[in-house]
Design a protein around this motif. Structure first.
Motif, mmCIF file in Angstrom:
data_model
loop_
_atom_site.group_PDB
_atom_site.id
_atom_site.type_symbol
_atom_site.label_atom_id
_atom_site.label_comp_id
_atom_site.label_asym_id
_atom_site.label_seq_id
_atom_site.Cartn_x
_atom_site.Cartn_y
_atom_site.Cartn_z
ATOM 1 N N LEU A 304 38.156 41.227 17.457
ATOM 2 C CA LEU A 304 38.484 39.836 17.732
ATOM 3 C C LEU A 304 39.460 39.329 16.680
ATOM 4 C CD1 LEU A 304 35.027 38.362 18.749
ATOM 5 C CD2 LEU A 304 36.928 38.974 20.226
ATOM 6 N N PRO A 305 40.431 38.528 17.082
ATOM 7 C CA PRO A 305 41.439 38.058 16.130
ATOM 8 C C PRO A 305 40.843 37.176 15.049
ATOM 9 C CG PRO A 305 41.661 36.961 18.252
ATOM 10 C CD PRO A 305 40.674 38.047 18.445
ATOM 11 N N HIS A 306 41.447 37.230 13.852
ATOM 12 C CA HIS A 306 41.062 36.394 12.722
ATOM 13 C C HIS A 306 39.650 36.694 12.223
ATOM 14 C CE1 HIS A 306 44.697 34.231 13.690
ATOM 15 N NE2 HIS A 306 44.235 34.019 14.904
ATOM 16 N N SER A 307 39.178 37.919 12.460
ATOM 17 C CA SER A 307 37.862 38.298 11.978
ATOM 18 C C SER A 307 37.911 39.722 11.445
ATOM 19 C CB SER A 307 36.819 38.223 13.097
ATOM 20 O OG SER A 307 35.586 38.760 12.659
ATOM 21 N N ARG A 308 37.171 39.959 10.364
ATOM 22 C CA ARG A 308 37.056 41.298 9.805
ATOM 23 C C ARG A 308 35.775 41.992 10.257
ATOM 24 N NH1 ARG A 308 40.292 42.204 5.403
ATOM 25 N NH2 ARG A 308 38.778 43.623 4.445
ATOM 26 N N THR A 309 34.960 41.289 11.047
ATOM 27 C CA THR A 309 33.645 41.832 11.384
ATOM 28 C C THR A 309 33.312 41.810 12.870
ATOM 29 O OG1 THR A 309 32.614 39.664 11.018
ATOM 30 C CG2 THR A 309 32.682 41.188 9.140
ATOM 31 N N ALA A 310 34.057 41.121 13.698
ATOM 32 C CA ALA A 310 33.686 40.945 15.105
ATOM 33 C C ALA A 310 34.590 41.762 16.026
ATOM 34 C CB ALA A 310 33.737 39.477 15.498
ATOM 35 N N ALA A 311 33.970 42.359 17.028
ATOM 36 C CA ALA A 311 34.707 43.144 18.018
ATOM 37 C C ALA A 311 33.938 43.139 19.327
ATOM 38 C CB ALA A 311 34.925 44.571 17.531
ATOM 39 N N LEU A 312 34.637 43.468 20.415
ATOM 40 C CA LEU A 312 34.049 43.586 21.737
ATOM 41 C C LEU A 312 34.221 45.009 22.250
ATOM 42 C CD1 LEU A 312 35.459 40.342 23.414
ATOM 43 C CD2 LEU A 312 33.086 40.721 22.718
ATOM 44 N N ALA A 313 33.206 45.524 22.926
ATOM 45 C CA ALA A 313 33.288 46.809 23.607
ATOM 46 C C ALA A 313 32.952 46.584 25.076
ATOM 47 C CB ALA A 313 32.321 47.815 22.997
ATOM 48 N N VAL A 314 33.664 47.262 25.970
ATOM 49 C CA VAL A 314 33.456 47.060 27.405
ATOM 50 C C VAL A 314 33.258 48.391 28.108
ATOM 51 C CG1 VAL A 314 34.824 44.938 27.426
ATOM 52 C CG2 VAL A 314 35.918 47.134 27.970
ATOM 53 N N GLY A 315 32.577 48.318 29.256
ATOM 54 C CA GLY A 315 32.362 49.468 30.110
ATOM 55 C C GLY A 315 31.870 49.011 31.466
ATOM 56 N N PRO A 316 31.585 49.935 32.357
ATOM 57 C CA PRO A 316 31.177 49.565 33.717
ATOM 58 C C PRO A 316 29.902 48.749 33.797
ATOM 59 C CG PRO A 316 31.842 51.873 33.617
ATOM 60 C CD PRO A 316 31.761 51.388 32.209
ATOM 61 N N THR A 317 29.042 48.835 32.766
ATOM 62 C CA THR A 317 27.770 48.117 32.825
ATOM 63 C C THR A 317 27.715 46.888 31.937
ATOM 64 O OG1 THR A 317 26.771 49.497 31.103
ATOM 65 C CG2 THR A 317 26.530 50.240 33.389
ATOM 66 N N GLY A 318 28.822 46.525 31.276
ATOM 67 C CA GLY A 318 28.767 45.298 30.504
ATOM 68 C C GLY A 318 29.683 45.262 29.301
ATOM 69 N N THR A 319 29.613 44.113 28.618
ATOM 70 C CA THR A 319 30.376 43.864 27.396
ATOM 71 C C THR A 319 29.410 43.653 26.243
ATOM 72 O OG1 THR A 319 32.188 42.800 28.603
ATOM 73 C CG2 THR A 319 31.999 42.287 26.258
ATOM 74 N N ASP A 333 27.543 40.268 28.267
ATOM 75 C CA ASP A 333 28.022 40.062 29.628
ATOM 76 C C ASP A 333 27.719 41.326 30.422
ATOM 77 O OD1 ASP A 333 30.173 38.219 31.308
ATOM 78 O OD2 ASP A 333 30.360 40.345 31.802
ATOM 79 N N ALA A 334 27.328 41.176 31.699
ATOM 80 C CA ALA A 334 26.935 42.319 32.520
ATOM 81 C C ALA A 334 28.035 42.779 33.472
ATOM 82 C CB ALA A 334 25.676 41.986 33.312
ATOM 83 N N GLY A 335 29.194 42.138 33.444
ATOM 84 C CA GLY A 335 30.266 42.492 34.360
ATOM 85 C C GLY A 335 30.908 43.826 34.024
ATOM 86 N N SER A 336 31.533 44.451 35.021
ATOM 87 C CA SER A 336 32.163 45.754 34.862
ATOM 88 C C SER A 336 33.618 45.615 34.421
ATOM 89 C CB SER A 336 32.116 46.517 36.192
ATOM 90 O OG SER A 336 32.833 47.732 36.102
ATOM 91 N N TYR A 337 33.938 46.214 33.257
ATOM 92 C CA TYR A 337 35.321 46.260 32.759
ATOM 93 C C TYR A 337 35.575 47.632 32.146
ATOM 94 C CZ TYR A 337 35.108 41.203 33.306
ATOM 95 O OH TYR A 337 34.949 39.942 33.826
ATOM 96 N N ASP A 338 36.820 48.064 32.218
ATOM 97 C CA ASP A 338 37.207 49.349 31.649
ATOM 98 C C ASP A 338 37.984 49.221 30.354
ATOM 99 O OD1 ASP A 338 36.225 51.175 33.707
ATOM 100 O OD2 ASP A 338 37.747 50.274 34.997
#
Length: 363
Positions: A304-319, A333-338
Motif C-alpha cells: 500500500l502506498p505511503h506505508s512501510r508495513t501494509a500490503a494486500l494479497a489477492v487470489g480467487p478466494t479473497g483479499t 474481502d471474499a471476492g475473486s481477483y488475480d
C-alpha cells in the motif's frame, strides 16, 4: 506491474488524495481489535462490459489504470473506473495478454504469453489508439511470462527456461525494441521449474537496477535476484511449497531494494496452500515464512502506498491485508481477483476473472 519508477516521478511533497488517506487509516487501525474491521479496505467493482479474465493490471493513479486479459483484450480507464475503453491491438483476438506496464495514460506495453510466436510484446504511445508490435518470439522452446520496467526506458521480459536457463529480454528504449541477454550469469533451472503468468508479478523491479524473478514447479520454489538489470543472477529458496507444476511463488512485490513479499501456493481449486506467503529483508537472499499466512493460494500482492508495513494479497478466494510487512495476514474481502497494483497517489486496483475490475475504497 512495477510501480517503483512511477513512485520516483511523483513529487515527494504532493498531498495524498482522499483514497490515499483512507488507506493510511487502514494501516493505522489494521492491528487494532474490534473497530478495525469496520475500517477494512473495500473493493468497489467497476463495469468493464466484458467477461474475459484479466491477469495484467497497471495502476497509473487513482483515476487511470490499464487492464490486459484473454482474447487479446486491453482496456483503459481515465475516470476512476466509471468507464473502461477498449483499446486492444487490432487482430489480437487469439492472443493471451497476461501483463501490462503503463508509463502514464497514453504510453503502455503489453505482453502476450504462449509458446513460439504466441509470445509477443506491443507498445502504444497514444492511449491504445494505435499499437506497434515490438517483439515476436521465434523460438518454439521459449514461453514468455512477465515484463517489468525500471524506468520509462529500461525494462526486462522473462521466458521459462530454454536449454536449462531462464531467458531474459532487455529494452533500453521503453519497449520499442528488445534483445536477448546472454545466459552466462543465469543459474541453472531446476527440472520442471518455470514462472507463472498468473498476475504479471513473476518479474518485478525496484529502483534503477534491481529485479526479481519468481519460480515454481521445481523441487523447491525460488526467487532469483539481479542487481545489474538482468546480466547476472543469484537464486534463493523460499519456504512456499513447490514440488508440483501447480505450486510455487506466483507473485512478488518489493517496496524498496531490500524489503519484499512473495505469495503463492497451489492454484488447483480446493487444494490447501500452507505457507502461502514469505518475506525478505535482505533483497531476497533469504526468505522467512509468514507467521500467519493467507488461508489459501494467492497470485498477486502489492504494497500500500505511503506505508512501510501494509500490503494486500489477492487470489480467487479473497483479499488479505497485512499491517506488519507480511508477517501476519487477515482476510478482508471474499471476492475473486488475480492481480493487484497500487500507485503512489493512493490509487489501488484489482482485476480477475469474468471481467472483474475494482478500485480500493474505504467505508
Amino acid at each position: 506491474m512495477c510501480t517503483s519508477w512511477r513512485s520516483r516521478s511523483r513529487r515527494a511533497g504532493r498531498a495524498v488524495p482522499a483514497l490515499g488517506a483512507a488507506v493510511l487509516a487502514v494501516v493505522a487501525l489494521g492491528a487494532a481489535p474490534g473497530p478495525a474491521a469496520a475500517h477494512a479496505p473495500t473493493w468497489e467493482l467497476t463495469r468493464t462490459d466484458t467477461d474475459v479474465r484479466f491477469r495484467g493490471l497497471a495502476a497509473v493513479d487513482r483515476n487511470t489504470a490499464w487492464l490486459a486479459g484473454a482474447k487479446g483484450t486491453v482496456l483503459r480507464t481515465t475516470d476512476g473506473g466509471a468507464h473502461w475503453t477498449p483499446v486492444s491491438p487490432p487482430g489480437a483476438q487469439t492472443l493471451e495478454f497476461r501483463d501490462v506496464e503503463a508509463f502514464d495514460a497514453r504510453r503502455a506495453v503489453v505482453l502476450a504469453i504462449g509458446e513460439g510466436e504466441a509470445s509477443r510484446i506491443f507498445r502504444t504511445d497514444d492511449g491504445g489508439a494505435t499499437w506497434t508490435e515490438s517483439f515476436r518470439n521465434t523460438d518454439p522452446k521459449a514461453f514468455y511470462d512477465c515484463v517489468t520496467f525500471f524506468d520509462h526506458r529500461h525494462g526486462l521480459a522473462m521466458s521459462d527456461p530454454v536449454d536449462g536457463a531462464y531467458r531474459i529480454l532487455s529494452t533500453r528504449d521503453g519497449g520499442r525494441s528488445w534483445r536477448v541477454l546472454p545466459t552466462a550469469g543465469m543459474p541453472p533451472a531446476q527440472s520442471g521449474e518455470a514462472g507463472f503468468a498468473a498476475s504479471g508479478q513473476c518479474l518485478v523491479a525496484s529502483g534503477p537496477k534491481d529485479v526479481w524473478l519468481a519460480t515454481g514447479g521445481g523441487a523447491v520454489s525460488r526467487v532469483l535476484h539481479s542487481a545489474d538489470r538482468g546480466l547476472t543472477w543469484t537464486a534463493a529458496e523460499t519456504p512456499i511449497p513447490a514440488g508440483d507444476a501447480a505450486r510455487g511463488v506466483f507473485g512478488l512485490a518489493f517496496r524498496d531494494r531490500t524489503h519484499g513479499i512473495a505469495v503463492g501456493g497451489d492454484y488447483n481449486a480446493g487444494l490447501p496452500s500452507p505457507r502461502a506467503a514469505a518475506v525478505t529483508g535482505d533483497a531476497g537472499r533469504s526468505w522467512t515464512p509468514a507467521a500467519q499466512p493467507p488461508p489459501a493460494y494467492r497470485s498477486g500482492v502489492a504494497w500500500l502506498p505511503h506505508s512501510r508495513t501494509a500490503a494486500l494479497a489477492v487470489g480467487p478466494t479473497g483479499t488479505d491485508l497485512t499491517t506488519d510487512a507480511g508477517r501476519t495476514w487477515r482476510t478482508v474481502d471474499a471476492g475473486s481477483y488475480d492481480t493487484v497494483d497500487c500507485a503512489r497517489d493512493g490509487g489501488c486496483w484489482a482485476a480477475g476473472e469474468k471481467g472483474r475490475a475494482a478500485r480500493l475504497s474505504h467505508r
